[in-house]
Design an enzyme around this catalytic site. Structure first.
Site, PDB file in Angstrom:
ATOM      1  N   CYS A 105       0.538  -1.115   0.279  1.00  0.00           N
ATOM      2  CA  CYS A 105      -0.297  -0.003  -0.278  1.00  0.00           C
ATOM      3  C   CYS A 105       0.837   1.392   0.471  1.00  0.00           C
ATOM      4  O   CYS A 105       1.629   1.452   1.076  1.00  0.00           O
ATOM      5  CB  CYS A 105      -1.042  -0.269   1.222  1.00  0.00           C
ATOM      6  SG  CYS A 105      -1.897   1.417   1.379  1.00  0.00           S
ATOM      7  N   ARG A 122     -12.807  -0.209  -5.288  1.00  0.00           N
ATOM      8  CA  ARG A 122     -12.720   0.662  -4.137  1.00  0.00           C
ATOM      9  C   ARG A 122     -12.368   1.740  -3.749  1.00  0.00           C
ATOM     10  O   ARG A 122     -11.883   2.173  -2.785  1.00  0.00           O
ATOM     11  CB  ARG A 122     -10.850  -0.446  -3.919  1.00  0.00           C
ATOM     12  CG  ARG A 122     -10.597  -0.305  -2.308  1.00  0.00           C
ATOM     13  CD  ARG A 122     -10.222  -1.849  -2.225  1.00  0.00           C
ATOM     14  NE  ARG A 122     -10.247  -2.204  -1.047  1.00  0.00           N
ATOM     15  CZ  ARG A 122      -9.190  -1.463  -0.151  1.00  0.00           C
ATOM     16  NH1 ARG A 122      -8.121  -0.820  -0.175  1.00  0.00           N
ATOM     17  NH2 ARG A 122      -9.011  -2.083   1.746  1.00  0.00           N
TER      18      ARG A 122
HETATM   19  P1  IMP Z   1      -0.793  -6.726   3.776  1.00  0.00           P
HETATM   20  O1  IMP Z   1      -1.320  -8.083   4.646  1.00  0.00           O
HETATM   21  O2  IMP Z   1      -0.392  -6.143   5.428  1.00  0.00           O
HETATM   22  O3  IMP Z   1      -0.295  -7.073   2.819  1.00  0.00           O
HETATM   23  O4  IMP Z   1      -2.517  -5.959   3.494  1.00  0.00           O
HETATM   24  C1  IMP Z   1      -3.510  -5.796   3.050  1.00  0.00           C
HETATM   25  C2  IMP Z   1      -4.427  -5.223   2.764  1.00  0.00           C
HETATM   26  O5  IMP Z   1      -3.967  -4.201   2.565  1.00  0.00           O
HETATM   27  C3  IMP Z   1      -5.915  -5.794   2.184  1.00  0.00           C
HETATM   28  O6  IMP Z   1      -6.864  -6.472   3.300  1.00  0.00           O
HETATM   29  C4  IMP Z   1      -6.618  -4.356   1.859  1.00  0.00           C
HETATM   30  O7  IMP Z   1      -7.193  -3.659   2.929  1.00  0.00           O
HETATM   31  C5  IMP Z   1      -5.039  -3.231   1.926  1.00  0.00           C
HETATM   32  N1  IMP Z   1      -4.992  -3.008  -0.089  1.00  0.00           N
HETATM   33  C6  IMP Z   1      -5.336  -3.797  -0.655  1.00  0.00           C
HETATM   34  N2  IMP Z   1      -4.885  -3.209  -1.756  1.00  0.00           N
HETATM   35  C7  IMP Z   1      -4.068  -2.245  -1.663  1.00  0.00           C
HETATM   36  C8  IMP Z   1      -3.386  -1.194  -1.939  1.00  0.00           C
HETATM   37  O8  IMP Z   1      -4.001  -0.744  -3.716  1.00  0.00           O
HETATM   38  N3  IMP Z   1      -3.296   0.020  -1.587  1.00  0.00           N
HETATM   39  C9  IMP Z   1      -3.601   0.075  -0.234  1.00  0.00           C
HETATM   40  N4  IMP Z   1      -4.094  -0.958   0.184  1.00  0.00           N
HETATM   41  C10 IMP Z   1      -4.379  -2.007  -0.254  1.00  0.00           C
END
Ligand code: IMP
Length: 501
Positions: A313, A409
């Site tokens: 993100c 989204r």
């Molecule tokens: P991770 O577990 O740290 O990889 O975060 C996953 C979460 O990031 C997801 O459940 C979403 O809420 C968020 N997310 C998914 N795609 C994106 C993006 O492209 N930009 C920002 N947040 C994202």
């Protein structure tokens, strides 16, 4: 004072993250196995484990959702697809029965031996049921095994001429143990399960017999079907998607928005609660008390927290809006507490300790993308990059995913210029969720034991009763708490990655 309460910790009004805090130990008077990880995902849904997977096209489709539900968690199917495709994935999860192959490859009497050869070459299995129509749920008329075809020179012969028609079948509703007994006695390789009319419903395979294991913690809706979630956007067109998901049997929908405090979202929540009382709705994403209150007022059964902590993100960098995830979870959970609506800590979880921290700050469950990306069950193929076996993992707001439909989204789908809020990358092979999840759960039990709490409710009681104590970590405390003074090492949860210091 020896440590700080949650209230004191967040009085600093800093955008604290998981790394910024540490929890002080409690007193141990029980075994780690005595810890219960049972917790609430929404008002009505209780899970045996606090783990859920993100609705992302490189994380959750049927295989992930099935395996997580078997292990007591829950997967959310992404919506970077048509409503029909998403509903079909939901249906696959709902139809799944442990030990039963609910979507076997089926052929018809008109197919040729060479079609069987092609299936064997691609999937490596023999024993193919033959139905009148050639589809699952057609009338079962035979089965073709290796022995029916191996000595035949002419591979153009139709299957009706070679198939075995003296069949051993079992009726729908039979238990796995009974099915296994029939297979043992009949010495057959495959046992077709048929309904009252003789139409094929599923298949039990002898080769799977030994592999079957019990899943006592499985997340099931009515003691039978696995539970599954799915993502939905706030766009008017997604009302149709909602209908398809409900018809497929979805248990919970998550309204997938990067900034959840919007009129569109409140309206979507009200629409779902008015029309589909049996479906639970998780609103989000939010990071403040005010946003959280707005979603609960609209009728959300759960709230998803996180704006910017995700591994893929770049929202905070690009939009300058968001919050450190520890602060976001603490404040939002506090706002939700009186209403009894559980919150999901979404994004930024990198290891078992972050799960404990999220729960200790008031979350009922966590949602993870990168932790589950790169597992066998995540969509996508493995390939080699710089000598490492990897899978692709991308943000739903990466340019790549948005071009495929993920922009829903981010209020961006009608914009001509797409501004990325996520990146696209790779994660190393982590093996199967079947091994990863039990490892995480066992780690959590030990972590709870160190805190001196036996379950999630006691953890929350300790937080709000001011007996759970925290401390801020200085930069050098963070360095000290990580691995140091080594040239390289392997990280146990995150795959066989050599981390160079
Ligand atoms: P991770 O577990 O740290 O990889 O975060 C996953 C979460 O990031 C997801 O459940 C979403 O809420 C968020 N997310 C998914 N795609 C994106 C993006 O492209 N930009 C920002 N947040 C994202």
């Amino acid at each position: 004072m020896d440590g700080m309460t949650g209230r004191e910790l967040f009085q600093s009004r800093q955008s604290l993250t998981y790394d910024d805090i540490i929890i002080l130990p409690g007193h141990i008077d029980f075994a780690a196995q005595a810890v219960s990880l049972r917790t609430k995902l929404t008002r009505e849904i209780t899970l045996n484990t606090p783990l859920t997977s993100s609705p992302m096209d490189t994380v959750t489709e049927a295989e992930m959702a099935i395996q997580l539900a078997l292990l007591g968690g829950l997967g959310f199917i992404h919506y970077n697809n048509t409503p029909e495709e998403q509903a079909a994935i939901v249906r696959r999860v709902k139809r799944f029965e442990n030990g039963f192959i609910t979507d076997p490859i089926v052929l018809g009497p008109h197919h040729k031996i060479r079609d069987v050869d092609a299936i064997r070459a691609a999937h490596g299995f023999s024993g193919i049921p033959i139905t009148e129509t050639g589809d699952l749920q057609g009338k079962l008329i035979g089965i073709v095994t290796n022995r029916d075809t191996d000595l035949e020179q002419n591979r153009e012969i139709p299957l009706r001429e070679v198939m075995t028609t003296a069949l051993v079948t079992a009726p729908e509703g039979i238990s796995l143990r009974e099915a296994n007994q029939i297979l043992k006695e009949s010495k057959k390789g495959k046992l077709p399960i048929v309904d009252r009319r003789g139409y094929l419903v599923s298949l039990v395979s002898r080769t799977d017999l030994l592999k079957n294991r019990d899943y006592p913690e499985a997340s099931k809706s009515n003691q039978k079907q696995l539970m599954v979630g799915a993502a939905l956007s706030t766009r008017p067109e997604d009302r149709e998607r909602l209908e398809a998901l409900v018809a497929a049997g979805v248990d919970v929908v998550v309204i997938d928005a990067a900034q959840g405090d919007s009129t569109f979202q409140a309206e979507t929540i009200r629409h779902i609660k008015r029309n589909h009382k049996s479906v639970q709705v998780i609103g989000g994403n939010i990071v403040t008390q005010k946003q959280c209150a707005a979603l609960i007022a609209a009728g959300a059964d759960g709230v998803r927290i996180g704006m910017g902590p995700g591994s893929i993100c770049i929202t905070q960098e690009t939009m300058a809006v968001g919050r450190g995830q520890a602060a976001a979870v603490y404040h939002s959970a506090l706002a939700a507490r009186d209403s009894g609506v559980p919150v999901v800590a979404d994004g930024g979880i990198r290891d078992i300790g972050d799960v404990t921290k999220a729960l200790a700050l008031g979350a009922g469950t966590v949602m993870m993308g990168s932790m589950f990306a790169g597992t066998t069950e995540a969509p996508g193929e493995y390939f080699y990059k710089n000598g490492m076996r990897v899978k692709r993992y991308r943000g739903m707001a990466s340019i790549e995913a948005m071009e495929q439909g993920g922009s829903k989204r981010y209020f961006a789908d009608r914009e001509q210029i797409l501004v990325a809020q996520g990146v696209s990358g790779f994660v190393v092979d982590k093996g199967s969720v079947k091994n990863l999840v039990p490892y995480i759960l066992q780690g959590l039990r030990h972590s709870f034991q160190d805190l001196g709490v036996r379950d999630v409710t006691s953890l929350h009681d300790a937080l709000y009763g001011d007996s759970l104590l925290f401390e801020l970590r200085t930069h050098s405390a963070q360095k000290e708490g990580g691995v140091h003074s080594l040239h390289s090492y392997e990280h146990p949860t995150l795959g066989k990655r050599e981390r160079e210091k």
